[in-house]
Design an enzyme around this catalytic site. Structure first.
Site, PDB file in Angstrom:
ATOM      1  N   ASN A 149       0.843  -1.189   0.000  1.00 42.52           N
ATOM      2  CA  ASN A 149       0.000   0.000   0.000  1.00 42.52           C
ATOM      3  C   ASN A 149       0.875   1.235   0.000  1.00 42.52           C
ATOM      4  O   ASN A 149       1.717   1.406   0.877  1.00 42.52           O
ATOM      5  CB  ASN A 149      -0.890   0.015   1.252  1.00 42.52           C
ATOM      6  CG  ASN A 149      -2.008   1.026   1.153  1.00 42.52           C
ATOM      7  OD1 ASN A 149      -2.814   0.961   0.230  1.00 42.52           O
ATOM      8  ND2 ASN A 149      -2.056   1.964   2.077  1.00 42.52           N
ATOM      9  N   GLU A 150       0.707   2.066  -1.012  1.00 35.32           N
ATOM     10  CA  GLU A 150       1.373   3.366  -1.059  1.00 35.32           C
ATOM     11  C   GLU A 150       2.856   3.288  -0.716  1.00 35.32           C
ATOM     12  O   GLU A 150       3.296   3.798   0.318  1.00 35.32           O
ATOM     13  CB  GLU A 150       0.661   4.357  -0.137  1.00 35.32           C
ATOM     14  CG  GLU A 150      -0.775   4.605  -0.554  1.00 35.32           C
ATOM     15  CD  GLU A 150      -1.435   5.736   0.219  1.00 35.32           C
ATOM     16  OE1 GLU A 150      -1.032   5.992   1.362  1.00 35.32           O
ATOM     17  OE2 GLU A 150      -2.340   6.360  -0.338  1.00 35.32           O
ATOM     18  N   CYS A 155      14.437   4.645   4.854  1.00 30.91           N
ATOM     19  CA  CYS A 155      15.142   4.231   6.069  1.00 30.91           C
ATOM     20  C   CYS A 155      16.600   4.648   5.979  1.00 30.91           C
ATOM     21  O   CYS A 155      17.161   4.739   4.878  1.00 30.91           O
ATOM     22  CB  CYS A 155      15.011   2.710   6.209  1.00 30.91           C
ATOM     23  SG  CYS A 155      15.850   2.066   7.666  1.00 30.91           S
ATOM     24  N   GLU A 302      -8.348   4.816  -4.326  1.00 26.71           N
ATOM     25  CA  GLU A 302      -8.888   5.325  -3.068  1.00 26.71           C
ATOM     26  C   GLU A 302      -9.305   6.778  -3.236  1.00 26.71           C
ATOM     27  O   GLU A 302      -8.567   7.575  -3.828  1.00 26.71           O
ATOM     28  CB  GLU A 302      -7.828   5.317  -1.957  1.00 26.71           C
ATOM     29  CG  GLU A 302      -7.411   3.977  -1.468  1.00 26.71           C
ATOM     30  CD  GLU A 302      -6.402   4.121  -0.318  1.00 26.71           C
ATOM     31  OE1 GLU A 302      -6.337   5.179   0.319  1.00 26.71           O
ATOM     32  OE2 GLU A 302      -5.657   3.153  -0.090  1.00 26.71           O
ATOM     33  N   TRP A 310      -7.212  13.276   8.658  1.00 24.78           N
ATOM     34  CA  TRP A 310      -5.805  13.586   8.878  1.00 24.78           C
ATOM     35  C   TRP A 310      -5.436  15.039   8.581  1.00 24.78           C
ATOM     36  O   TRP A 310      -4.265  15.392   8.638  1.00 24.78           O
ATOM     37  CB  TRP A 310      -4.912  12.621   8.093  1.00 24.78           C
ATOM     38  CG  TRP A 310      -5.382  12.287   6.706  1.00 24.78           C
ATOM     39  CD1 TRP A 310      -6.092  11.173   6.355  1.00 24.78           C
ATOM     40  CD2 TRP A 310      -5.190  13.040   5.503  1.00 24.78           C
ATOM     41  NE1 TRP A 310      -6.364  11.178   5.004  1.00 24.78           N
ATOM     42  CE2 TRP A 310      -5.812  12.313   4.449  1.00 24.78           C
ATOM     43  CE3 TRP A 310      -4.560  14.246   5.193  1.00 24.78           C
ATOM     44  CZ2 TRP A 310      -5.821  12.761   3.125  1.00 24.78           C
ATOM     45  CZ3 TRP A 310      -4.568  14.684   3.876  1.00 24.78           C
ATOM     46  CH2 TRP A 310      -5.189  13.938   2.869  1.00 24.78           C
TER      47      TRP A 310
END
Ligand code: GAL
Length: 657
Positions: A149-150, A155, A302, A310
């Site tokens: 997802n997305e 990192c 979506e 949000w």
């Protein structure tokens, strides 16, 4: 492999039945049928449910869900649940958790907590994907794989550092090349051994821009690589099932061109800001980009039925807006209109995010709009698969996006998307249909267009395609702060726009970012007087003709004949009215047919033989539509003109006979 063939437009949303007792599932399917839903995206966040403890598998519930959906005639986009690992993964293998720029290891308890370079994460993820694919390979409801997802994780841990070094060796070959590319002669940054090379991490002052740019490239490549790892498993087991992963709107982290090249169909998550009365322009831009990424229909994977949860304040969508926004997506190439999520959650972090079935239940305005939208989309079935044809291409390039927004630049206010929007807005206003292209588009790619707009190209890899496009009779418009650096982020000596100088017939000596209150007065015989702001160049003319200049004579809009075409340069940000006049002039010169006049806020797009009209404004408007048409949405005849109320839409096909 091509996109899933649809006889109709797909309609549905993320379906998370694991959040509900099984008694609710039957009602879900019944309500989906009532609303005309034909597709459910299942399993996006179900890793912990399928693998409650390492190596265990619990597919029973998912079997029942897929069977129930299939029995109800609902087809399934099945997600690999790899976006949100369960707590046990982070607990047992802390090295799978991502480390941020400041060196903090992030915890589980939210979602997306994985390091995309972690072999341990990848091993667990791929084992699960393999079992999921084997289990459902022959399930008749399965129509599309939805990977993760997305994708967007970044990192900075030691595993990432080792991966980054491998990537850098492959790109640069030797350490000498890397030192050269990063210009490490500056500030005593020279690397003497590969082990010394690290990802950008919090440091006392500015970080080497070459290192940052390569890290942005690396992060994008790493996410594409993790998509490919899953896709290859799915391909092996289910060679006939197409694969997508959903883009996170207009997002800088993954190079959309690179990722889309490996998808069978592009899918997009899009949440326009209800507080922005111009949000439909950004929506149109994002939809055009999604259509362009694979040059064809795409899936709106979506959107929200009402409020999101949000932003600072999250009001619901006013009545009718959902319909207008959905039809807008279809008009610009969407073959699916889907939502996050089917049923609004009763618990968890997103419980105040709307669903197609709201907390109030099906006896509600939102669900009635959802039902009505199902009927609208059924009526629009003839448009499924149809193309949108554009005469204008706008260059949007991720490498340039990363490079131009590096820090320590002339202006910290320079945001690539703002520059793209400054060009897209007037084109939208003029009714020009736009595709996007990467900066690496070949001359053959560009040849499909009459006009190529380059809102900004700070980083230039190869000027040749633009040059030959213009030489062959095309028109380009190039925005300021272009032609500044090469792909190593090193400046072209001799003045900007570097390798585009000859094409544009000018040389920039200095760039002058303006303050928030600085307004420039510009005069132009062709465009009339106008104001401008944000930026200006001090430039010298080297063959270009001055179309507009400041009162002191400094040119701000220039036009240069090159071969059989023309290259325009815009050295400032003209006020909106002037930008519209400028682009009207350029479109005319490029030979692009003008769109008929219509009231502001009314969008007109042709897809296949359907002419879509969408009124995003608040007032009722009348729009001229020459000829006789039928509105697919109402079946009514339309001749000469039509009236659109607030959020009114029409989908007009020429009347037969
Ligand atoms: C998306 C995400 C969904 C949900 C949604 C809320 O970015 O893919 O899972 O969180 O936002 O708007």
């Amino acid at each position: 492999m091509t996109a899933p063939r649809t006889r109709a437009l797909r309609y549905g949303g993320d379906y998370n039945p694991e959040q509900w007792p099984e008694e609710v599932w039957a009602e879900d399917v019944e309500l989906m049928r009532r609303a005309g839903v034909n597709t459910a995206t299942v399993g996006v966040f179900s890793w912990a449910r399928i693998e409650p403890r390492p190596g265990e598998r619990d597919f029973g519930w998912l079997d029942r869900v897929l069977d129930l959906l299939h029995a109800g005639g609902i087809e399934v986009f099945l997600a690999t649940p790899t976006a949100s690992p369960p707590p046990w993964l982070g607990h047992r293998f802390p090295e799978t958790l991502p480390v941020d720029f400041d060196g903090h290891r992030l915890a589980y308890g939210s979602r997306n907590q994985f390091c995309p370079s972690s072999p341990v994460y990848r091993e667990h993820a791929l084992a699960l994907v393999t079992d999921l694919a084997r289990r459902y390979a022959d399930h008749p409801a399965l129509k599309l794989w939805h990977v993760g997802n997305e994708l967007g994780q970044v990192c900075h841990c030691d595993t990432t550092a080792a991966h980054f070094r491998r990537w850098l060796r492959a790109r640069h070959g030797t350490l000498d090349e890397l030192n050269e590319a990063w210009h490490t002669v500056f500030w005593s940054q020279r690397y003497g051994s590969w082990d010394e090379v690290i990802p950008p991490r919090r440091a006392p002052y500015l970080i080497n821009p070459g290192q940052r740019l390569d890290f942005a490239r690396f992060c994008s490549d790493t996410l594409v690589e993790s998509f490919l790892a899953e896709r290859d498993v799915l391909r092996r087991i289910t060679p006939d099932v197409p694969v997508t992963t959903n883009f996170m709107g207009l997002h800088p982290v993954v190079d959309g061109w690179a990722l889309a090249a490996h998808e069978d169909v592009v899918s997009h998550d899009w949440y326009p800001d209800p507080a922005d009365p111009e949000s439909h322009v950004l929506s149109a831009l994002s939809f055009d980009l999604m259509r362009s990424l694979k040059r064809g229909p795409w899936l709106l994977m979506e959107q929200a039925a009402g409020a999101v949860n949000w932003r600072r304040r999250n009001p619901p969508k006013p009545a009718g807006q959902l319909r207008a926004q959905s039809v807008q997506a279809v008009a610009r190439g969407a073959d699916a209109v889907c939502f996050f999520q089917w049923r609004a959650s009763r618990g968890g972090a997103e419980k105040f995010h709307s669903g197609m079935v709201p907390h109030a239940g099906p006896d509600s305005r939102v669900f009635r709009e959802v039902e009505a939208l199902g009927a609208d989309l059924a009526a629009l079935a003839p448009v499924a698969g149809a193309p949108v044809v554009a005469d204008v291409a706008v260059v949007l390039d991720w490498e340039n996006w990363w490079a131009v927004e590096l820090d320590a630049h002339p202006s910290g206010d320079f945001a690539l998307l703002d520059r793209v929007r400054d060009c897209y807005r007037p084109l939208f206003e003029l009714g020009a249909t736009v595709d996007f292209v990467p900066a690496t588009a070949s001359p053959a790619d560009l040849a499909a267009y009459r006009l190529v707009v380059v809102p900004n190209l700070y980083l230039v890899r190869d000027p040749e395609p633009l040059r030959s496009f213009v030489a062959g009779g095309g028109t380009v418009v190039v925005g300021f702060f272009s032609g500044v650096v090469d792909e190593r982020d090193q400046v072209f000596p001799g003045g900007y726009p570097g390798p585009l100088r000859e094409l544009l017939g000018l040389r920039v000596e200095e760039v002058v970012p303006l303050g928030p209150d600085d307004v420039l007065a510009c005069s132009s015989a062709e465009l009339g007087g106008f104001t401008a702001d944000f930026w200006r160049d001090d430039l010298l003319v080297e063959g270009a003709e001055v179309v507009a200049a400041l009162d002191d004579g400094t040119p701000v809009v220039l036009r240069h004949r090159h071969g059989a075409g023309a290259a325009w340069y815009v050295a400032t940000r003209p006020e909106e009215g002037a930008a519209v006049r400028l682009f009207a002039r350029v479109l005319a010169e490029a030979g692009v047919e003008p769109a008929p006049d219509r009231p502001r806020g009314v969008e007109v797009v042709r897809r296949g033989d359907v002419l879509f009209l969408v009124n995003h404004g608040v007032d009722e408007v009348s729009v001229d539509v020459p000829g006789a048409h039928v509105d697919l949405l109402t079946g009514a005849g339309v001749s000469g003109s039509t009236t659109l109320g607030r959020f009114g839409v029409a989908a007009l096909v020429p009347q037969a006979g």
